[in-house]
Design a protein around this motif. Structure first.
Motif, mmCIF file in Angstrom:
data_model
loop_
_atom_site.group_PDB
_atom_site.id
_atom_site.type_symbol
_atom_site.label_atom_id
_atom_site.label_comp_id
_atom_site.label_asym_id
_atom_site.label_seq_id
_atom_site.Cartn_x
_atom_site.Cartn_y
_atom_site.Cartn_z
ATOM 1 N N ILE A 1 0.842 -1.209 0.000
ATOM 2 C CA ILE A 1 0.000 0.000 0.000
ATOM 3 C C ILE A 1 0.874 1.255 0.000
ATOM 4 N N ASP A 2 0.589 2.160 -0.920
ATOM 5 C CA ASP A 2 1.276 3.455 -0.958
ATOM 6 C C ASP A 2 0.498 4.533 -0.220
ATOM 7 N N TYR A 3 -0.839 4.491 -0.340
ATOM 8 C CA TYR A 3 -1.677 5.519 0.276
ATOM 9 C C TYR A 3 -2.908 4.885 0.927
ATOM 10 N N PHE A 4 -3.158 5.237 2.175
ATOM 11 C CA PHE A 4 -4.442 5.021 2.806
ATOM 12 C C PHE A 4 -5.202 6.345 2.741
ATOM 13 N N MET A 5 -6.434 6.307 2.221
ATOM 14 C CA MET A 5 -7.246 7.513 2.112
ATOM 15 C C MET A 5 -8.576 7.279 2.820
ATOM 16 N N PHE A 6 -8.876 8.135 3.803
ATOM 17 C CA PHE A 6 -10.103 7.998 4.580
ATOM 18 C C PHE A 6 -10.838 9.329 4.670
ATOM 19 N N GLY A 7 -12.140 9.224 4.926
ATOM 20 C CA GLY A 7 -12.949 10.362 5.340
ATOM 21 C C GLY A 7 -13.378 10.139 6.781
ATOM 22 N N HIS A 8 -14.632 10.419 7.060
ATOM 23 C CA HIS A 8 -15.332 10.071 8.301
ATOM 24 C C HIS A 8 -14.974 10.940 9.503
ATOM 25 N N ARG A 9 -13.695 11.192 9.758
ATOM 26 C CA ARG A 9 -13.298 11.853 10.989
ATOM 27 C C ARG A 9 -13.393 13.382 10.923
ATOM 28 N N HIS A 10 -13.545 13.958 9.760
ATOM 29 C CA HIS A 10 -13.674 15.412 9.615
ATOM 30 C C HIS A 10 -12.432 16.149 10.121
ATOM 31 N N ILE A 11 -11.295 15.497 10.064
ATOM 32 C CA ILE A 11 -10.033 16.170 10.379
ATOM 33 C C ILE A 11 -9.134 16.080 9.158
ATOM 34 N N GLU A 12 -8.233 17.029 9.038
ATOM 35 C CA GLU A 12 -7.265 17.018 7.959
ATOM 36 C C GLU A 12 -5.964 16.434 8.506
ATOM 37 N N LEU A 13 -5.575 15.275 7.988
ATOM 38 C CA LEU A 13 -4.386 14.588 8.498
ATOM 39 C C LEU A 13 -3.566 14.049 7.329
ATOM 40 N N ASP A 14 -2.271 14.277 7.381
ATOM 41 C CA ASP A 14 -1.331 13.771 6.387
ATOM 42 C C ASP A 14 -0.156 13.182 7.163
ATOM 43 N N LEU A 15 -0.064 11.841 7.194
ATOM 44 C CA LEU A 15 0.858 11.176 8.108
ATOM 45 C C LEU A 15 1.619 10.074 7.375
ATOM 46 N N MET A 16 2.933 10.059 7.507
ATOM 47 C CA MET A 16 3.750 8.985 6.965
ATOM 48 C C MET A 16 3.741 7.807 7.947
ATOM 49 N N LEU A 17 3.328 6.648 7.455
ATOM 50 C CA LEU A 17 3.317 5.441 8.280
ATOM 51 C C LEU A 17 4.600 4.628 8.120
ATOM 52 N N SER A 18 5.259 4.810 6.996
ATOM 53 C CA SER A 18 6.536 4.155 6.734
ATOM 54 C C SER A 18 7.274 5.002 5.713
ATOM 55 N N ARG A 19 8.407 4.511 5.240
ATOM 56 C CA ARG A 19 9.171 5.295 4.261
ATOM 57 C C ARG A 19 8.407 5.486 2.961
ATOM 58 N N LYS A 20 7.473 4.570 2.649
ATOM 59 C CA LYS A 20 6.736 4.678 1.386
ATOM 60 C C LYS A 20 5.242 4.902 1.550
ATOM 61 N N THR A 21 4.692 4.622 2.735
ATOM 62 C CA THR A 21 3.233 4.603 2.902
ATOM 63 C C THR A 21 2.752 5.834 3.642
ATOM 64 N N ARG A 22 1.727 6.470 3.080
ATOM 65 C CA ARG A 22 1.195 7.718 3.595
ATOM 66 C C ARG A 22 -0.289 7.549 3.894
ATOM 67 N N LEU A 23 -0.719 8.062 5.021
ATOM 68 C CA LEU A 23 -2.138 8.042 5.398
ATOM 69 C C LEU A 23 -2.682 9.457 5.342
ATOM 70 N N MET A 24 -3.870 9.587 4.715
ATOM 71 C CA MET A 24 -4.497 10.901 4.624
ATOM 72 C C MET A 24 -5.965 10.788 5.044
ATOM 73 N N ILE A 25 -6.380 11.670 5.943
ATOM 74 C CA ILE A 25 -7.798 11.851 6.279
ATOM 75 C C ILE A 25 -8.190 13.207 5.723
ATOM 76 N N LEU A 26 -9.297 13.241 4.991
ATOM 77 C CA LEU A 26 -9.540 14.303 4.017
ATOM 78 C C LEU A 26 -10.274 15.541 4.530
ATOM 79 N N GLY A 27 -10.522 15.631 5.845
ATOM 80 C CA GLY A 27 -11.245 16.807 6.317
ATOM 81 C C GLY A 27 -12.718 16.729 5.961
ATOM 82 N N ASP A 28 -13.317 17.877 5.625
ATOM 83 C CA ASP A 28 -14.728 17.856 5.232
ATOM 84 C C ASP A 28 -15.039 19.019 4.306
#
Length: 254
Positions: free
Chosen positions: A200-227
């Motif tokens: 996995i290169d990118y995890f993309m989520f909604g639901h939480r209504h927060i803006e988050l851009d977080l590296m989980l590993s050297r290649k994998t990034r998690l993003m929560i998209l805000g609202d």
């Protein structure tokens, strides 16, 4: 190939949002602005505050938004619609009339050469037993049939008022701020999932209504998209770079 866009959580039609008509128009203007540049748009859930299709009836309102979805798909833009915990009761209208691709479960897919895990985020790692019970009830075919046995006049009112009551229980009608890596259940879920799915290169989520851009590993990034109630945030991927952006009226981005 054009850009790929990701957004979530507009909660269109909410009785708890005082600027609902302005909000819908702003979302439609954004979609119109990216139309020449977009190859695909992924809407990761809760675009409606409550959506329930009856066999011969669809909910009142949303004409600007639904019209724009149809215009986008007619012009060749792929539009993917992930159901959230507020708008999972869709049974074919969005596909047949608006041409969107509806996803009711998380999806792992390749986009412009990168591997994405895409989901609204509800029910993923959430330890709250009350929420897990509601999640099971909302996804029950029996409960869905019972809801659709109610006249739309009352069924829609029930759903919209339930959603309003749920939102107004929170301070300012907003979700809690970021809880940190150890307490944010979508972060914990993604970390656990990544142990056995290291492609996995990118995890993309909604639901939480927060803006988050977080590296989980050297290649994998998690993003929560805000609202699209207060923040008007989205992510855009050009095949090489991923950006989290805020839509500002009048701005034009490449």
């Amino acid at each position: 190939m054009g850009n790929v866009y990701f957004l979530s959580d507009a909660h269109l039609g909410s009785l708890a949002i005082p600027h609902a008509r302005m909000q819908e128009r702003r979302l439609v203007r954004f979609l119109d602005s990216i139309k020449p540049k977009a190859s695909a748009i992924y809407m990761l859930g809760d675009m409606f505050d409550f959506w329930d299709e009856y066999r011969y009836v669809v909910p009142k309102g949303y004409t600007r938004f639904l019209g724009k979805l149809s215009e986008l798909t007619d012009s060749g833009v792929e539009v993917h619609f992930f159901t959230g915990n507020h708008d999972l009761w869709t049974y074919g209208y969005l596909q047949d009339e608006c041409g969107v691709v509806v996803h009711k479960v998380p999806v792992t897919t390749e986009i412009l050469g990168r591997v994405f895990y895409l989901a609204h985020g509800d029910g993923l790692g959430d330890p709250d037993p009350k929420y897990r019970l509601l999640h099971a009830l909302f996804h029950s075919r029996v409960c869905q049939r019972l809801l659709n046995a109610i006249h739309p006049r009352w069924g829609m009112a029930l759903g919209l008022n339930w959603a309003k009551h749920s939102r107004l229980k929170r301070a300012d009608g907003k979700e809690p701020p970021y809880l940190g890596e150890d307490r944010e259940y979508l972060v914990r879920y993604a970390k656990d999932y990544l142990r056995s799915h290291q492609d996995i290169d990118y995890f993309m989520f909604g639901h939480r209504h927060i803006e988050l851009d977080l590296m989980l590993s050297r290649k994998t990034r998690l993003m929560i998209l805000g609202d699209w109630i207060w923040q008007f945030t989205y992510a855009v991927f050009d095949g090489e770079h991923m950006f989290m952006e805020t839509y500002v009226e009048g701005e034009s981005r490449p």
